[in-house]
Write a protein that holds these residues in place. Structure first.
Motif, PDB file in Angstrom:
ATOM      1  N   CYS A  78      -4.270   2.270   7.942  1.00 37.95           N
ATOM      2  CA  CYS A  78      -4.748   2.124   9.320  1.00 37.95           C
ATOM      3  C   CYS A  78      -5.339   3.451   9.735  1.00 37.95           C
ATOM      4  CB  CYS A  78      -3.600   1.792  10.277  1.00 37.95           C
ATOM      5  SG  CYS A  78      -2.750   0.273   9.912  1.00 37.95           S
ATOM      6  N   SER A  79      -6.538   3.420  10.267  1.00 40.60           N
ATOM      7  CA  SER A  79      -7.125   4.636  10.810  1.00 40.60           C
ATOM      8  C   SER A  79      -6.584   4.833  12.220  1.00 40.60           C
ATOM      9  CB  SER A  79      -8.648   4.532  10.840  1.00 40.60           C
ATOM     10  OG  SER A  79      -9.182   5.663  11.481  1.00 40.60           O
ATOM     11  N   PHE A  80      -5.907   5.942  12.435  1.00 38.30           N
ATOM     12  CA  PHE A  80      -5.327   6.254  13.743  1.00 38.30           C
ATOM     13  C   PHE A  80      -6.199   7.244  14.513  1.00 38.30           C
ATOM     14  CE2 PHE A  80      -1.622   5.171  11.059  1.00 38.30           C
ATOM     15  CZ  PHE A  80      -1.151   4.088  11.786  1.00 38.30           C
ATOM     16  N   THR A  81      -7.365   7.572  13.974  1.00 33.51           N
ATOM     17  CA  THR A  81      -8.241   8.553  14.612  1.00 33.51           C
ATOM     18  C   THR A  81      -9.435   7.851  15.241  1.00 33.51           C
ATOM     19  OG1 THR A  81      -9.307   8.983  12.477  1.00 33.51           O
ATOM     20  CG2 THR A  81      -7.463  10.405  13.070  1.00 33.51           C
ATOM     21  N   THR A  82     -10.588   8.438  15.180  1.00 30.53           N
ATOM     22  CA  THR A  82     -11.746   7.939  15.933  1.00 30.53           C
ATOM     23  C   THR A  82     -12.268   6.576  15.487  1.00 30.53           C
ATOM     24  OG1 THR A  82     -13.230   9.173  14.482  1.00 30.53           O
ATOM     25  CG2 THR A  82     -12.512  10.263  16.507  1.00 30.53           C
ATOM     26  N   ARG A  83     -12.217   6.279  14.221  1.00 34.26           N
ATOM     27  CA  ARG A  83     -12.810   5.046  13.685  1.00 34.26           C
ATOM     28  C   ARG A  83     -11.768   3.934  13.617  1.00 34.26           C
ATOM     29  NH1 ARG A  83     -14.949   4.680   7.525  1.00 34.26           N
ATOM     30  NH2 ARG A  83     -15.482   2.489   7.518  1.00 34.26           N
ATOM     31  N   PRO A  84     -11.895   2.877  14.447  1.00 36.77           N
ATOM     32  CA  PRO A  84     -10.923   1.784  14.343  1.00 36.77           C
ATOM     33  C   PRO A  84     -11.156   0.979  13.057  1.00 36.77           C
ATOM     34  CG  PRO A  84     -12.610   1.197  15.932  1.00 36.77           C
ATOM     35  CD  PRO A  84     -12.919   2.596  15.463  1.00 36.77           C
ATOM     36  N   MET A  85     -10.182   1.001  12.164  1.00 33.15           N
ATOM     37  CA  MET A  85     -10.351   0.313  10.884  1.00 33.15           C
ATOM     38  C   MET A  85      -8.986   0.098  10.243  1.00 33.15           C
ATOM     39  SD  MET A  85     -12.369  -0.964   8.483  1.00 33.15           S
ATOM     40  CE  MET A  85     -13.973  -0.348   8.970  1.00 33.15           C
ATOM     41  N   ILE A  86      -8.811  -1.084   9.680  1.00 33.03           N
ATOM     42  CA  ILE A  86      -7.679  -1.386   8.809  1.00 33.03           C
ATOM     43  C   ILE A  86      -8.279  -1.768   7.468  1.00 33.03           C
ATOM     44  CG2 ILE A  86      -5.725  -2.920   8.374  1.00 33.03           C
ATOM     45  CD1 ILE A  86      -5.544  -3.268  11.446  1.00 33.03           C
ATOM     46  N   LEU A  87      -7.730  -1.229   6.400  1.00 33.67           N
ATOM     47  CA  LEU A  87      -8.230  -1.496   5.056  1.00 33.67           C
ATOM     48  C   LEU A  87      -7.058  -1.936   4.200  1.00 33.67           C
ATOM     49  CD1 LEU A  87     -10.890  -0.590   3.088  1.00 33.67           C
ATOM     50  CD2 LEU A  87      -9.048   0.812   2.208  1.00 33.67           C
ATOM     51  N   ARG A  88      -7.259  -3.032   3.480  1.00 27.25           N
ATOM     52  CA  ARG A  88      -6.237  -3.532   2.560  1.00 27.25           C
ATOM     53  C   ARG A  88      -6.844  -3.696   1.173  1.00 27.25           C
ATOM     54  NH1 ARG A  88      -5.628  -6.535   7.278  1.00 27.25           N
ATOM     55  NH2 ARG A  88      -3.581  -6.368   8.251  1.00 27.25           N
ATOM     56  N   THR A  89      -6.027  -3.380   0.164  1.00 25.21           N
ATOM     57  CA  THR A  89      -6.395  -3.692  -1.212  1.00 25.21           C
ATOM     58  C   THR A  89      -5.351  -4.662  -1.746  1.00 25.21           C
ATOM     59  OG1 THR A  89      -5.194  -1.750  -2.037  1.00 25.21           O
ATOM     60  CG2 THR A  89      -7.565  -1.492  -1.657  1.00 25.21           C
ATOM     61  N   TYR A  90      -5.826  -5.746  -2.313  1.00 21.37           N
ATOM     62  CA  TYR A  90      -4.968  -6.791  -2.880  1.00 21.37           C
ATOM     63  C   TYR A  90      -5.150  -6.787  -4.388  1.00 21.37           C
ATOM     64  CZ  TYR A  90      -5.103  -8.673   1.894  1.00 21.37           C
ATOM     65  OH  TYR A  90      -5.002  -8.835   3.256  1.00 21.37           O
ATOM     66  N   GLY A  91      -4.061  -6.959  -5.108  1.00 23.38           N
ATOM     67  CA  GLY A  91      -4.204  -7.016  -6.546  1.00 23.38           C
ATOM     68  C   GLY A  91      -2.885  -7.203  -7.255  1.00 23.38           C
ATOM     69  N   THR A  92      -2.903  -6.848  -8.526  1.00 20.92           N
ATOM     70  CA  THR A  92      -1.707  -6.919  -9.361  1.00 20.92           C
ATOM     71  C   THR A  92      -1.376  -5.507  -9.833  1.00 20.92           C
ATOM     72  OG1 THR A  92      -3.062  -7.409 -11.306  1.00 20.92           O
ATOM     73  CG2 THR A  92      -2.128  -9.280 -10.118  1.00 20.92           C
ATOM     74  N   ALA A  93      -0.090  -5.246  -9.953  1.00 15.42           N
ATOM     75  CA  ALA A  93       0.334  -3.897 -10.311  1.00 15.42           C
ATOM     76  C   ALA A  93       1.320  -3.918 -11.459  1.00 15.42           C
ATOM     77  CB  ALA A  93       0.969  -3.211  -9.101  1.00 15.42           C
ATOM     78  N   ARG A  94       1.337  -2.840 -12.181  1.00  6.10           N
ATOM     79  CA  ARG A  94       2.351  -2.643 -13.216  1.00  6.10           C
ATOM     80  C   ARG A  94       3.165  -1.417 -12.834  1.00  6.10           C
ATOM     81  NH1 ARG A  94       0.607   0.751 -18.133  1.00  6.10           N
ATOM     82  NH2 ARG A  94      -1.089   1.983 -17.275  1.00  6.10           N
ATOM     83  N   THR A  95       4.408  -1.433 -13.248  1.00 12.02           N
ATOM     84  CA  THR A  95       5.344  -0.354 -12.959  1.00 12.02           C
ATOM     85  C   THR A  95       5.503   0.507 -14.202  1.00 12.02           C
ATOM     86  OG1 THR A  95       6.577  -1.858 -11.524  1.00 12.02           O
ATOM     87  CG2 THR A  95       7.689   0.176 -12.189  1.00 12.02           C
ATOM     88  N   LEU A  96       5.412   1.816 -14.026  1.00 14.97           N
ATOM     89  CA  LEU A  96       5.685   2.742 -15.115  1.00 14.97           C
ATOM     90  C   LEU A  96       6.857   3.624 -14.726  1.00 14.97           C
ATOM     91  CD1 LEU A  96       2.312   2.502 -14.954  1.00 14.97           C
ATOM     92  CD2 LEU A  96       2.619   3.837 -17.005  1.00 14.97           C
ATOM     93  N   HIS A  97       7.782   3.771 -15.679  1.00 11.20           N
ATOM     94  CA  HIS A  97       8.929   4.659 -15.519  1.00 11.20           C
ATOM     95  C   HIS A  97       8.752   5.832 -16.484  1.00 11.20           C
ATOM     96  CE1 HIS A  97      10.564   0.757 -14.160  1.00 11.20           C
ATOM     97  NE2 HIS A  97      11.252   1.500 -13.319  1.00 11.20           N
ATOM     98  N   VAL A  98       9.487   6.902 -16.225  1.00 15.98           N
ATOM     99  CA  VAL A  98       9.477   8.040 -17.148  1.00 15.98           C
ATOM    100  C   VAL A  98       9.754   7.520 -18.558  1.00 15.98           C
ATOM    101  CG1 VAL A  98      10.647  10.179 -17.787  1.00 15.98           C
ATOM    102  CG2 VAL A  98      10.254   9.674 -15.380  1.00 15.98           C
ATOM    103  N   GLY A  99       8.930   7.936 -19.499  1.00 17.76           N
ATOM    104  CA  GLY A  99       9.096   7.509 -20.885  1.00 17.76           C
ATOM    105  C   GLY A  99       8.242   6.317 -21.267  1.00 17.76           C
ATOM    106  N   ASP A 100       7.738   5.571 -20.282  1.00 14.00           N
ATOM    107  CA  ASP A 100       6.858   4.444 -20.591  1.00 14.00           C
ATOM    108  C   ASP A 100       5.492   4.950 -21.045  1.00 14.00           C
ATOM    109  OD1 ASP A 100       8.777   2.602 -19.823  1.00 14.00           O
ATOM    110  OD2 ASP A 100       7.853   2.141 -17.884  1.00 14.00           O
ATOM    111  N   GLU A 101       4.831   4.149 -21.882  1.00 13.86           N
ATOM    112  CA  GLU A 101       3.476   4.490 -22.303  1.00 13.86           C
ATOM    113  C   GLU A 101       2.579   4.557 -21.065  1.00 13.86           C
ATOM    114  OE1 GLU A 101      -0.135   2.634 -24.978  1.00 13.86           O
ATOM    115  OE2 GLU A 101       1.933   2.077 -25.478  1.00 13.86           O
ATOM    116  N   GLY A 102       1.841   5.646 -20.931  1.00  9.08           N
ATOM    117  CA  GLY A 102       0.961   5.838 -19.789  1.00  9.08           C
ATOM    118  C   GLY A 102       1.551   6.697 -18.683  1.00  9.08           C
ATOM    119  N   TRP A 103       2.894   6.888 -18.697  1.00  9.24           N
ATOM    120  CA  TRP A 103       3.534   7.698 -17.649  1.00  9.24           C
ATOM    121  C   TRP A 103       2.957   9.116 -17.611  1.00  9.24           C
ATOM    122  CZ3 TRP A 103       6.750   7.487 -13.488  1.00  9.24           C
ATOM    123  CH2 TRP A 103       7.204   8.711 -13.008  1.00  9.24           C
TER     124      TRP A 103
END
Length: 180
Positions: A78-103
């Motif tokens: 949410c923009s709380f400053t001069t420009r009134p705007m709400i932006l959302r990104t929708y999608g799918t996510a993967r979780t990485l923990h320490v030690g996981d490939e890509g961490w």
């Protein structure tokens, strides 16, 4: 009126980079929906359809548990400053923990933080903007130092014990796979 886009454009990217906080929404197929505010230097835009954010220790760990059952995620700014705007990104996510490939690769994009629990890697399929006309003006003062003071007062073992006690299950009793 809301508008939808297949990817982030330069203006939307700029809006995200200007914000000091964002919100994360996730839900398992059943149980509670979770919306969490996030801040600090914990988010990176990796491309027009990809965002990563580092999740630091908190009082709950709903996002990790939800993504084990349904990998849907929404991020909102949410923009709380001069420009009134709400932006959302929708999608799918993967979780990485320490030690996981890509961490290591993704963790290298963020400041080192001893209480990093996970990194979430979001693949965006829809970007949506809306007016934000009813969002109030708010002035940023500074980051809170509360998290850093908490971490500085704990050993690595104490942080991991906290994860075992507070972060191994969601509020609905589902596992989060957080590693001590």
């Amino acid at each position: 009126m809301a508008k939808q886009f297949p990817e982030l454009d330069d203006g939307q990217r700029k809006l995200i980079e200007e914000q000091h906080m964002f919100f994360v929404g996730t839900a398992a197929p059943d149980g509670r929906v979770n919306i969490s505010p996030k801040g600090m230097d914990s988010l990176r835009i990796l491309g027009p359809n990809r965002i990563a954010w580092m999740n630091l220790t908190g009082s709950g760990n709903e996002t990790a548990g939800h993504l084990l059952e349904a990998n849907r995620m929404t991020l909102m700014w949410c923009s709380f400053t001069t420009r009134p705007m709400i932006l959302r990104t929708y999608g799918t996510a993967r979780t990485l923990h320490v030690g996981d490939e890509g961490w290591d690769e993704l963790a290298g994009l963020f400041p080192d933080h001893r209480s990093a629990r996970q990194i979430y890697d979001l693949d965006i399929d829809v970007v949506q903007t809306s007016c934000g006309y009813a969002v109030p003006f708010m002035e940023y003062q500074s980051e809170r130092d509360t998290m850093q003071k908490w971490v500085d007062g704990k050993s690595d073992e104490q942080i991991q014990s906290y994860w075992v006690e507070k972060n191994h299950q969601t509020i609905d009793g589902k596992p989060t796979r957080t590693r001590p």
